[in-house]
Motif scaffolding. Structure first.
Motif, mmCIF file in Angstrom:
data_model
loop_
_atom_site.group_PDB
_atom_site.id
_atom_site.type_symbol
_atom_site.label_atom_id
_atom_site.label_comp_id
_atom_site.label_asym_id
_atom_site.label_seq_id
_atom_site.Cartn_x
_atom_site.Cartn_y
_atom_site.Cartn_z
ATOM 1 N N HIS A 87 3.914 -7.874 -6.917
ATOM 2 C CA HIS A 87 4.975 -6.904 -7.150
ATOM 3 C C HIS A 87 4.426 -5.682 -7.900
ATOM 4 N N ILE A 88 3.605 -5.933 -8.921
ATOM 5 C CA ILE A 88 3.002 -4.833 -9.678
ATOM 6 C C ILE A 88 2.037 -4.040 -8.796
ATOM 7 N N TRP A 89 1.304 -4.749 -7.944
ATOM 8 C CA TRP A 89 0.410 -4.060 -7.010
ATOM 9 C C TRP A 89 1.208 -3.131 -6.091
ATOM 10 N N LEU A 91 4.062 -1.831 -6.697
ATOM 11 C CA LEU A 91 4.604 -0.733 -7.506
ATOM 12 C C LEU A 91 3.569 0.380 -7.666
ATOM 13 N N HIS A 92 2.312 0.004 -7.890
ATOM 14 C CA HIS A 92 1.265 1.014 -8.068
ATOM 15 C C HIS A 92 0.928 1.708 -6.747
ATOM 16 N N GLN A 96 6.527 4.308 -8.981
ATOM 17 C CA GLN A 96 7.837 3.877 -9.454
ATOM 18 C C GLN A 96 8.914 4.871 -9.055
#
Length: 301
Positions: A87-89, A91-92, A96
């Motif tokens: 999920h963070i990947w 997002l980057h 955002q």
């Protein structure tokens, strides 16, 4: 879309982890809640019976079921952590979002830095959650529980009213709203599955409800509908709300109306509103959306 789908997947995994953990105290409500939910898999054509037997580890909910749910409750957080990394990947990769829902034109000039803006916003939300969480942990630990769960699980004694934990009540109300068992299972899981395709159901080119006054009203109606489903899920299905002659308007009738609106919100309202609603004019940039009108005039001059 990938970012959103991964977020919904995290939500689904957390629901499953919470359910496995609810069974572990092995009280009356834990046992019968596990019995009701696992029995739903038996309604699936062809593979339902085999799947239910595999979940049970036998021919009914028992010690093998408890051992399996304990293992799954321990392992699922690691699975959630892995999906959070993805999920963070995502997002980057995509960047955002922003409260205005405006597409970024120049990534070097028109983006909102993750720190301090997003970190402060998320930190504030986390503090509010921890305050509420601490209240229930230290001052009202039984506020959201069922008294029946203090009784040891007894397969020979069925509680008068079997309900899941509060976070599953809206989906339980959808399940009970359908007289057919298979149909109820399909709608209950469909209520979660429809969230995966939400990015394609919203046809509006405006991404923020700030500039969509009509959609904003339907959004709050949807919030009330979800709260109503949660209320219905916690009540007995034959509870009369409005007496009419010998019968009346009961909880099941209300659950059916709210269930119809729940799905209509995604399948009908979102696509139609995106086509017919006339949104407010969008600001030229993110900065213009957060600055007051006077400040914008001063900046322009």
């Amino acid at each position: 879309e990938v970012l959103w789908i991964l977020g919904v997947l995290i939500y689904l995994l957390m629901m499953a982890t919470a359910f496995f953990g609810y069974v572990l105290p092995w009280g009356q409500m834990s046992f019968w809640g596990a019995t009701v939910i696992t029995n739903l898999f038996g309604a699936i054509p062809v593979v339902g019976e085999a799947l239910r037997t595999w979940l049970w580890g036998g021919f009914s909910v028992g010690d093998p079921t408890l051992n399996r749910f304990f293992s799954l409750h321990y392992l699922f957080p690691f699975l959630i952590a892995g999906v959070v990394i993805l999920h963070i990947w995502a997002l980057h990769v995509t960047g955002q979002g922003n409260p205005a829902g405006i597409e970024v034109k120049d990534p070097k000039k028109d983006t909102v830095p993750f720190t301090p803006y997003a970190t402060i916003k998320d930190g504030f939300g986390m503090v509010l959650f921890l305050v509420l969480f601490a209240y229930f942990v230290f001052y009202n630990p039984n506020g959201l529980g069922e008294p029946d769960n203090y009784e040891i699980a007894n397969p020979l004694k069925t509680p008068a009213h079997i309900v899941p934990e509060w976070y599953l009540l809206p989906f339980y109300a959808i399940l009970r709203a359908v007289p057919d068992k298979l149909g109820g299972v399909i709608l209950m899981f469909g209520a979660i599955a429809i969230l995966f395709v939400l990015p394609w159901l919203d046809t509006s080119k405006v991404r923020s409800a700030r500039f969509r006054p009509l959609y904003k009203q339907f959004f709050w109606i949807f919030v009330v509908v979800c709260l109503g489903l949660g209320y219905c899920g916690g009540q007995t299905p034959d509870k009369i709300l409005i007496h009419v002659g010998d019968g009346g308007f009961d909880i099941t009738d209300l659950s059916r109306i709210l269930t119809i609106y729940y799905f209509a919100h995604f399948i009908v309202l979102l696509p139609v509103l995106g086509l017919v609603e006339k949104p407010k004019p969008l600001p030229a940039s993110i900065a213009d959306s957060v600055l007051p009108a006077k400040a914008q005039d001063q900046a322009a001059s």
